[in-house]
Design a protein around this motif. Structure first.
Motif, PDB file in Angstrom:
ATOM      1  N   CYS A   1       3.820  -3.413   6.756  1.00 43.45           N
ATOM      2  CA  CYS A   1       3.144  -2.145   6.242  1.00 43.45           C
ATOM      3  C   CYS A   1       1.676  -3.370   5.846  1.00 43.45           C
ATOM      4  O   CYS A   1       0.827  -2.808   4.689  1.00 43.45           O
ATOM      5  CB  CYS A   1       3.443  -1.773   4.826  1.00 43.45           C
ATOM      6  SG  CYS A   1       5.368  -0.892   5.412  1.00 43.45           S
ATOM      7  N   SER A   2       0.984  -3.370   6.202  1.00 39.58           N
ATOM      8  CA  SER A   2       0.152  -4.286   6.761  1.00 39.58           C
ATOM      9  C   SER A   2      -1.846  -3.155   6.671  1.00 39.58           C
ATOM     10  O   SER A   2      -2.564  -4.277   5.902  1.00 39.58           O
ATOM     11  CB  SER A   2      -0.053  -5.373   7.341  1.00 39.58           C
ATOM     12  OG  SER A   2      -0.510  -4.525   8.714  1.00 39.58           O
ATOM     13  N   GLY A   3      -1.306  -2.428   6.237  1.00 43.93           N
ATOM     14  CA  GLY A   3      -3.434  -1.884   6.321  1.00 43.93           C
ATOM     15  C   GLY A   3      -3.760  -2.108   7.442  1.00 43.93           C
ATOM     16  O   GLY A   3      -3.837  -2.048   8.328  1.00 43.93           O
ATOM     17  N   THR A   4      -5.024  -2.478   6.574  1.00 39.40           N
ATOM     18  CA  THR A   4      -6.195  -2.796   7.138  1.00 39.40           C
ATOM     19  C   THR A   4      -6.220  -4.531   7.154  1.00 39.40           C
ATOM     20  O   THR A   4      -8.110  -5.094   7.282  1.00 39.40           O
ATOM     21  CB  THR A   4      -7.593  -1.991   6.468  1.00 39.40           C
ATOM     22  OG1 THR A   4      -7.414  -2.370   5.443  1.00 39.40           O
ATOM     23  CG2 THR A   4      -7.290  -0.766   6.896  1.00 39.40           C
ATOM     24  N   PHE A   5      -5.346  -5.158   6.663  1.00 42.11           N
ATOM     25  CA  PHE A   5      -5.199  -6.648   6.128  1.00 42.11           C
ATOM     26  C   PHE A   5      -5.591  -7.277   7.450  1.00 42.11           C
ATOM     27  O   PHE A   5      -5.783  -8.636   6.926  1.00 42.11           O
ATOM     28  CB  PHE A   5      -4.899  -6.919   5.271  1.00 42.11           C
ATOM     29  CG  PHE A   5      -4.555  -6.193   3.443  1.00 42.11           C
ATOM     30  CD1 PHE A   5      -5.385  -7.283   2.777  1.00 42.11           C
ATOM     31  CD2 PHE A   5      -4.664  -4.835   2.983  1.00 42.11           C
ATOM     32  CE1 PHE A   5      -6.217  -6.853   2.041  1.00 42.11           C
ATOM     33  CE2 PHE A   5      -5.085  -4.711   1.753  1.00 42.11           C
ATOM     34  CZ  PHE A   5      -5.699  -6.053   1.179  1.00 42.11           C
ATOM     35  N   LEU A   6      -4.740  -7.282   8.751  1.00 40.34           N
ATOM     36  CA  LEU A   6      -4.531  -8.198  10.008  1.00 40.34           C
ATOM     37  C   LEU A   6      -5.686  -8.087  10.002  1.00 40.34           C
ATOM     38  O   LEU A   6      -6.190  -7.720  10.925  1.00 40.34           O
ATOM     39  CB  LEU A   6      -3.510  -7.238  10.633  1.00 40.34           C
ATOM     40  CG  LEU A   6      -1.814  -8.257  10.123  1.00 40.34           C
ATOM     41  CD1 LEU A   6      -1.111  -6.738  11.641  1.00 40.34           C
ATOM     42  CD2 LEU A   6      -1.888  -9.074   9.301  1.00 40.34           C
TER      43      LEU A   6
ATOM     44  N   ILE B   1      -1.248  -3.236  -5.254  1.00 41.43           N
ATOM     45  CA  ILE B   1      -0.452  -2.067  -5.081  1.00 41.43           C
ATOM     46  C   ILE B   1      -1.412  -0.642  -5.254  1.00 41.43           C
ATOM     47  O   ILE B   1      -1.551  -0.470  -6.710  1.00 41.43           O
ATOM     48  CB  ILE B   1       0.799  -2.374  -6.229  1.00 41.43           C
ATOM     49  CG1 ILE B   1       1.326  -3.733  -6.200  1.00 41.43           C
ATOM     50  CG2 ILE B   1       1.613  -1.390  -5.758  1.00 41.43           C
ATOM     51  CD1 ILE B   1       2.024  -3.943  -6.764  1.00 41.43           C
ATOM     52  N   GLY B   2      -0.705  -0.038  -4.130  1.00 38.81           N
ATOM     53  CA  GLY B   2      -1.011   1.454  -4.435  1.00 38.81           C
ATOM     54  C   GLY B   2      -2.827   1.414  -4.042  1.00 38.81           C
ATOM     55  O   GLY B   2      -3.245   2.954  -4.956  1.00 38.81           O
TER      56      GLY B   2
ATOM     57  N   ALA C   1       2.462   6.815   4.426  1.00 38.51           N
ATOM     58  CA  ALA C   1       3.355   6.609   3.178  1.00 38.51           C
ATOM     59  C   ALA C   1       4.320   7.840   3.744  1.00 38.51           C
ATOM     60  O   ALA C   1       5.466   7.348   3.878  1.00 38.51           O
ATOM     61  CB  ALA C   1       2.541   7.383   1.891  1.00 38.51           C
ATOM     62  N   ALA C   2       4.019   8.104   4.452  1.00 42.78           N
ATOM     63  CA  ALA C   2       5.371   9.055   5.533  1.00 42.78           C
ATOM     64  C   ALA C   2       6.018   8.443   6.052  1.00 42.78           C
ATOM     65  O   ALA C   2       6.925   8.329   6.084  1.00 42.78           O
ATOM     66  CB  ALA C   2       4.802  10.321   6.578  1.00 42.78           C
ATOM     67  N   GLN C   3       4.890   7.444   6.902  1.00 39.85           N
ATOM     68  CA  GLN C   3       5.502   6.162   7.308  1.00 39.85           C
ATOM     69  C   GLN C   3       6.775   5.397   6.856  1.00 39.85           C
ATOM     70  O   GLN C   3       7.789   5.498   7.506  1.00 39.85           O
ATOM     71  CB  GLN C   3       4.916   5.754   8.294  1.00 39.85           C
ATOM     72  CG  GLN C   3       4.233   6.407   9.686  1.00 39.85           C
ATOM     73  CD  GLN C   3       2.961   6.249  10.695  1.00 39.85           C
ATOM     74  OE1 GLN C   3       3.372   5.119  11.197  1.00 39.85           O
ATOM     75  NE2 GLN C   3       1.816   6.493   9.871  1.00 39.85           N
ATOM     76  N   GLY C   4       6.083   4.921   6.239  1.00 36.18           N
ATOM     77  CA  GLY C   4       6.894   4.329   5.246  1.00 36.18           C
ATOM     78  C   GLY C   4       8.367   4.635   4.588  1.00 36.18           C
ATOM     79  O   GLY C   4       9.031   3.827   4.616  1.00 36.18           O
ATOM     80  N   LEU C   5       8.455   5.569   4.057  1.00 37.24           N
ATOM     81  CA  LEU C   5       8.982   6.513   4.135  1.00 37.24           C
ATOM     82  C   LEU C   5      10.716   6.665   4.681  1.00 37.24           C
ATOM     83  O   LEU C   5      11.691   5.813   4.747  1.00 37.24           O
ATOM     84  CB  LEU C   5       9.750   7.887   3.277  1.00 37.24           C
ATOM     85  CG  LEU C   5      10.136   9.144   2.705  1.00 37.24           C
ATOM     86  CD1 LEU C   5      10.498   8.256   1.855  1.00 37.24           C
ATOM     87  CD2 LEU C   5       9.925  10.259   2.748  1.00 37.24           C
TER      88      LEU C   5
ATOM     89  N   GLY D   1       0.974  -1.165  -0.039  1.00 40.82           N
ATOM     90  CA  GLY D   1      -0.207   0.205  -0.328  1.00 40.82           C
ATOM     91  C   GLY D   1       0.888   1.593   0.368  1.00 40.82           C
ATOM     92  O   GLY D   1       2.430   1.101  -0.448  1.00 40.82           O
ATOM     93  N   HIS D   2      -0.017   2.019   0.196  1.00 42.29           N
ATOM     94  CA  HIS D   2       1.314   3.908   0.267  1.00 42.29           C
ATOM     95  C   HIS D   2       2.070   3.842   0.785  1.00 42.29           C
ATOM     96  O   HIS D   2       3.340   4.819   0.974  1.00 42.29           O
ATOM     97  CB  HIS D   2      -0.157   5.050   0.494  1.00 42.29           C
ATOM     98  CG  HIS D   2      -1.218   5.036   0.173  1.00 42.29           C
ATOM     99  ND1 HIS D   2      -0.851   5.295  -1.269  1.00 42.29           N
ATOM    100  CD2 HIS D   2      -2.202   4.732   0.204  1.00 42.29           C
ATOM    101  CE1 HIS D   2      -2.431   5.131  -1.671  1.00 42.29           C
ATOM    102  NE2 HIS D   2      -3.148   4.116  -1.131  1.00 42.29           N
TER     103      HIS D   2
END
Length: 630
Positions: free
Chosen positions: A156-161, A43-44, A383-387, A16-17
């Protein structure tokens, strides 16, 4: 049956982002990287709303770009409509928001990942993480039994977990958009001693474009000229391609909701997860704000090549039949046809107090978290955290110190500091009010604040760096010229001043003093400035802001200096706070949990008082004296 596959220095779980930025940053910094996703077609993905930016979120996107991230460039390449929010207020709260083409954004980001050297994209569900005897990440295992050796991993699992969809009294295990939920990784994390909790979010229905009567709605046009997110995107040639619309709920809508609220899983107790405080469902808004006669809904296209329309502000988990009644009660939606119903989704996430400021877990070396997994909401926060997680994972395997941005440097620094210092009891959303330095942290000067850092890291190309230096030189030269420039009183100038609602000149005045008047802009003086150079808008904008708000900016810079003095007083990582005399029990408990890096961070922990900070300062000074005498 397990089988050995590849070896990677950085493994990113989720595309994701957050995952996109993490993987691109790590690979660009030279780390051998893999990104794992349950579906290449997701993706994205934009499962919540097809837009990028918004109040404070636009700041984050520009900061991501200034550091060398990708979100802003992809948003510029795929936007349908652009608007600068809060134009009627000061520059500190101006925030860019674009309506995105959802499918085009996905394709754009997927291709950018595919083209990145040193990055492998793998469609697989990661369901286990293993650590070595020292408690560091060692391996990850997929559902098919593939074992990958890794030095670091970013979740970076988003809302999938353990994702679960709710529509009325119906619930089922699922990720967003009907994709499979990730079911194995949660158990693996709990085995590692990582505590999980449940949050929830939701999305409104998607409806058919032709089933809306737009003649009954308000038109919301985009802005011209368009300001892009990326500092590298040329401003010329950018055009809005669509208009959006605004609809409103009414008393009939609210009555339908009240009559059916007992059928809501949120109010019926089925949903245990905590929802976002600042983005509630329509039923939550109606029940919580009963005095309001109506609520806005923004009608926005999902893309150019689809007839789906997104109804922002009308998310719901009520039953499908009730959703139809709600939507059709709104003027302009009388004959609306739902293509995808609204739903709520509940998912596993962590308490961000379990993280270091680098976004690495305190308990598991080499394991990082980013995005909604860390308790936030929103693509931009993710995205900010991922970076940052991607940067720090790469730097860890390279034996370098982590990048930690402080609160005065950026909204990214504010976001992460809030998470790891204060935690969050509901999905965290960035807002301009969260920053005490928001006049310094404007979206227009993100490059001045962060591009030097991005260049030092190795994420900013030499060409971009030279362009940045040239821009800063132009700003400095023009500001010096304006400070020296004077205007004598003239009939034309005084007529303009009076027309703008400010006093006419009786004697000569510096151009900078005129610009400092609230009613006057840099552009207003152009007809009287015969030596004015032809400069880009982004340069003159900075000149005007720096001059007009100089006094306020200086005050905030003094506050920053005081804050950084406290930040410079480092606290030993292994300090035992139970052994420090004078600390209150609550402070001991909080300090032991958060493990602050310095006095500044310690002072922001809820439950740590100024008296406790004094005790810590005395402790540090006594330790320093002991070391000096030994």
């Amino acid at each position: 049956m397990e089988y050995r596959m590849g070896e990677y220095e950085v493994a990113v779980i989720g595309a994701g982002h957050a995952g996109i930025e993490a993987a691109l940053a790590a690979a660009r910094l030279g780390a051998k990287t893999a990104i794992f996703t349950m579906s290449l077609d997701a993706i994205g993905n934009m499962p919540c709303n097809p837009s990028i930016g918004g109040t404070a979120k636009g700041h984050l996107v520009r900061e991501i770009d200034a550091l060398g991230g990708e979100m802003g460039k992809a948003a510029d390449a795929t936007f349908l409509q652009s608007r600068m929010l809060n134009r009627g207020k000061g520059p500190a709260v101006h925030s860019l928001r674009v309506q995105s083409d959802r499918d085009a954004y996905h394709r754009e980001m997927k291709h950018r990942l595919e083209k990145q050297k040193g990055l492998d994209i793998i469609q697989a569900e990661v369901c286990d993480l293993r650590i070595d005897e020292n408690g560091a990440v060692k391996e990850l295992v997929t559902k098919l039994g593939a074992v990958y050796t890794v030095k670091t991993a970013i979740i970076c699992s988003g809302t999938f977990l353990h994702g679960r969809i709710y529509v009325g009294d119906v619930s089922y295990e699922s990720g967003p958009d009907g994709l499979h939920a990730a079911v194995g990784l949660s158990e693996a994390l709990e085995r590692l001693g990582i505590h999980l909790r449940r949050f929830k979010t939701g999305t409104p229905a998607r409806v058919h474009r032709d089933s809306i009567d737009y003649s009954k709605l308000e038109v919301q046009a985009g802005d011209e000229p368009i300001i892009p997110f990326s500092f590298e995107t040329p401003r010329e040639g950018l055009k809005n391609q669509v208009v959006c619309h605004i609809a409103y709920t009414n008393e009939k809508t609210h009555e339908i909701i009240r009559n059916n609220i007992h059928r809501s899983p949120l109010y019926g107790g089925m949903i245990e997860g905590v929802g976002p405080r600042y983005c509630p469902s329509i039923e939550d808004k109606v029940m919580r704000f009963a005095e309001k006669p109506r609520h806005q809904s923004f009608v926005e296209p999902v893309g150019l090549d689809t007839e789906e329309m997104y109804l922002q502000g009308l998310s719901s988990s009520l039953p499908e039949d009730v959703q139809v009644q709600i939507y059709r009660s709104i003027v302009g939606f009388e004959n609306v046809r739902i293509m995808r119903n609204a739903y709520a989704i509940e998912y596993d996430c962590i308490d961000p107090l379990d993280l270091r400021p680098s976004l690495e877990f305190l308990k598991v070396e080499g394991l990082y978290g980013a995005g909604q997994f860390n308790g936030t909401s929103g693509y931009e926060e993710a995205a900010a955290q991922g970076l940052i997680a991607g940067i720090n994972a790469a730097r860890k395997v390279q034996g370098k110190h982590p990048l930690i941005l402080d609160r005065a440097s950026s909204y990214i620094g504010t976001l992460i500091d809030d998470l790891v210092t204060k935690g969050c009891s509901d999905p965290y959303r960035m807002m301009t009010s969260r920053s005490e330095y928001r006049l310094l942290l404007r979206q227009d000067n993100a490059d001045q604040r962060l591009t030097p850092i991005g260049h030092e890291l190795g994420l900013i190309s030499e060409e971009r760096w030279q362009n940045y230096l040239h821009k800063q030189e132009q700003i400095e030269q023009e500001r010096k010229r304006i400070e020296k420039l004077t205007f004598g009183p003239s009939e034309e100038l005084n007529n303009m001043l009076v027309a703008r609602g400010t006093a006419a000149l009786e004697t000569g005045a510096h151009a900078s003093d005129l610009i400092r008047r609230p009613q006057i802009t840099y552009q207003d003086l152009a007809p009287f400035d015969t030596e004015r150079p032809n400069l880009p808008d982004e340069v003159t904008e900075q000149v005007e802001i720096q001059i007009k708000y100089e006094g306020y900016i200086q005050k905030q810079l003094m506050q920053v200096e005081q804050m950084r003095k406290l930040e410079s007083k480092q606290l030993p990582e292994q300090i035992d706070y139970t052994q420090i005399r004078g600390l209150r029990l609550e402070a001991i408990e909080k300090l032991q949990r958060v493990r602050p890096y310095n006095i500044g961070q310690a002072s922001r922990i809820s439950g740590v008082s100024p008296a406790d900070i004094s005790v810590l300062l005395i402790y540090l000074e006594s330790n320093r004296m002991e070391e000096k005498n030994s």
